[in-house]
Write a protein that holds these residues in place. Structure first.
Motif, short mmCIF file in Angstrom:
data_model
loop_
_atom_site.label_atom_id
_atom_site.label_comp_id
_atom_site.label_asym_id
_atom_site.label_seq_id
_atom_site.Cartn_x
_atom_site.Cartn_y
_atom_site.Cartn_z
N ILE A 224 0.83 -1.22 0.00
CA ILE A 224 0.00 0.00 0.00
C ILE A 224 0.86 1.27 0.00
N ALA A 225 0.35 2.27 -0.71
CA ALA A 225 0.95 3.61 -0.65
C ALA A 225 0.48 4.24 0.66
N GLY A 226 1.24 5.19 1.17
CA GLY A 226 0.83 5.86 2.41
C GLY A 226 -0.22 6.92 2.16
N GLY A 227 -0.08 7.65 1.04
CA GLY A 227 -0.97 8.76 0.76
C GLY A 227 -0.58 9.99 1.57
N LYS A 228 -1.54 10.94 1.65
CA LYS A 228 -1.26 12.22 2.34
C LYS A 228 -0.86 11.99 3.78
N MET A 252 5.76 3.49 1.41
CA MET A 252 5.29 4.69 2.10
C MET A 252 6.28 5.83 1.93
N GLY A 253 5.74 7.01 1.68
CA GLY A 253 6.59 8.17 1.52
C GLY A 253 6.28 9.24 2.56
N ARG A 254 5.25 10.09 2.25
CA ARG A 254 5.00 11.28 3.06
C ARG A 254 4.76 10.96 4.53
C1 5RP Z 1 3.99 8.79 -6.73
C2 5RP Z 1 4.10 7.49 -6.05
C3 5RP Z 1 4.59 7.52 -4.66
O1 5RP Z 1 5.71 6.70 -4.60
C4 5RP Z 1 3.51 7.05 -3.74
O2 5RP Z 1 2.43 7.91 -3.79
C5 5RP Z 1 3.99 6.72 -2.32
O3 5RP Z 1 4.15 7.79 -1.57
P1 5RP Z 1 3.11 8.28 -0.47
O4 5RP Z 1 3.18 7.28 0.66
O5 5RP Z 1 3.65 9.62 -0.10
O6 5RP Z 1 1.72 8.32 -1.07
O7 5RP Z 1 3.83 6.44 -6.59
O8 5RP Z 1 3.03 8.75 -7.67
#
Ligand code: 5RP
Length: 301
Positions: A224-228, A252-254
């Motif tokens: 899963i992506a982390g999102g905002k 996960m990024g942000r």
């Molecule tokens: C950009 C992406 C990012 O890698 C993804 O959104 C993950 O980052 P976050 O957890 O900040 O959503 O695919 O399009």
């Protein structure tokens, strides 16, 4: 005819021990080739079957994202705690030390910036370049329901063909545009299309309801992506629920690099993903670790 082997020792063929046929630890990946499996083992921990991918590729369409203005200052300290780094070749070459020996998931699509229609992407890399950079996987954005849906699906299938030729997995990212849904029905549709058309694993968003149906109907691993950015406890709870519902990890990024204490946060996420820690305990750990790191910093100044 004498054998070249001149050892005096009697040969041992262990005829009483059958050769073990071990299935590969990731869902839907058993029939992949050795190189693919080896690369996937640099992304997913073979002991837990899970991954904590640190996503820092946001700059490829939105420039110096908050928390990523100076990757050398803010991200390098997180590398020891990431299983894998997802990023662009520009940041990889410019900033990441080549001694980093975990998996690199390379951003392989791009084109439009935040000022334009995001689904209008192209493949943004040659396969030779991915091989030269010794990447563990390539990531492509796919805009199911988006204006340039077919083009982004074709980007994906071309990358899958290139990746299959050289044993490089492809991560399909279910990109959610401004007006697209984020419910389980949409994520099931998008994830399944990506898997059917050949990606090795899928990245999608967590849905509060029925996320287990998204993972169940997708034949390959989902992260899963982390999102905002969310409050830390909420992000930990989301990661916990996703794992409980069958996710194979997070990308996960942000929610990590925009945290008050990114090192404490990525370590707490690891507790959830690899140790199956409950969100409350992981949040306690986050607070303790944050205080400890702040104390260390004060003592140094
Ligand atoms: C950009 C992406 C990012 O890698 C993804 O959104 C993950 O980052 P976050 O957890 O900040 O959503 O695919 O399009």
């Amino acid at each position: 005819m004498p054998e070249v082997d001149e050892s005096e020792r009697e040969k041992q063929f262990y005829t009483d021990i059958p050769v073990k046929n071990r299935p590969f630890f990731l869902k839907g990946c058993n029939n992949l080739d050795w190189g693919m499996k080896n690369r996937l083992s640099k992304i997913f921990n073979p002991k837990t079957g899970k991954t904590v991918m640190l996503a820092i590729d946001h700059g490829y369409f939105q420039g110096p994202t908050t928390g990523l203005e100076r990757v050398d200052v803010t991200i390098l300290p997180l590398l020891p705690y990431a299983d894998t780094l997802m990023l662009t070749r520009g940041i990889l070459r410019a900033i990441i030390p080549p001694t980093f020996d975990k998996g690199i998931v390379l951003r392989a699509s791009g084109g439009p910036s935040v000022l334009n229609e995001l689904s209008n992407e192209e493949i943004a890399i040659d396969i030779d370049e991915a091989i030269r950079l010794n990447v563990a996987a390539m990531a492509v954005q796919v805009f199911i329901g988006g204006q340039f849906e077919t083009k982004s699906v074709h980007n994906m299938t071309r990358l899958v063909d290139m990746g299959n030729r050289y044993g490089i997995p492809v991560l399909g990212v279910t990109a959610v545009g401004k007006d697209m849904g984020r419910d389980a029905k949409y994520m099931r549709l998008a994830s399944r299309i990506l898997a059917e058309l050949g990606v090795t694993y899928v990245k999608t968003y967590y849905t509060e309801k029925d996320f287990d149906t998204v993972t169940a109907s997708c034949p390959v691993p989902i992260v899963i992506a982390g999102g905002k950015k969310l409050p830390e406890k909420d992000a930990l709870t989301m990661a916990y629920r996703a794992i409980q519902d069958g996710a194979a990890g997070v990308d996960m990024g942000r929610n990590i690099f925009q945290s008050d204490s990114p090192v404490a946060m990525i370590k707490a996420i690891r507790k959830i993903v690899h140790d199956r820690e409950k969100p409350e305990a992981a949040f306690e750990f986050f607070l303790e670790e944050k205080n400890r790191l702040e104390g260390n910093k004060k003592r140094k100044t």
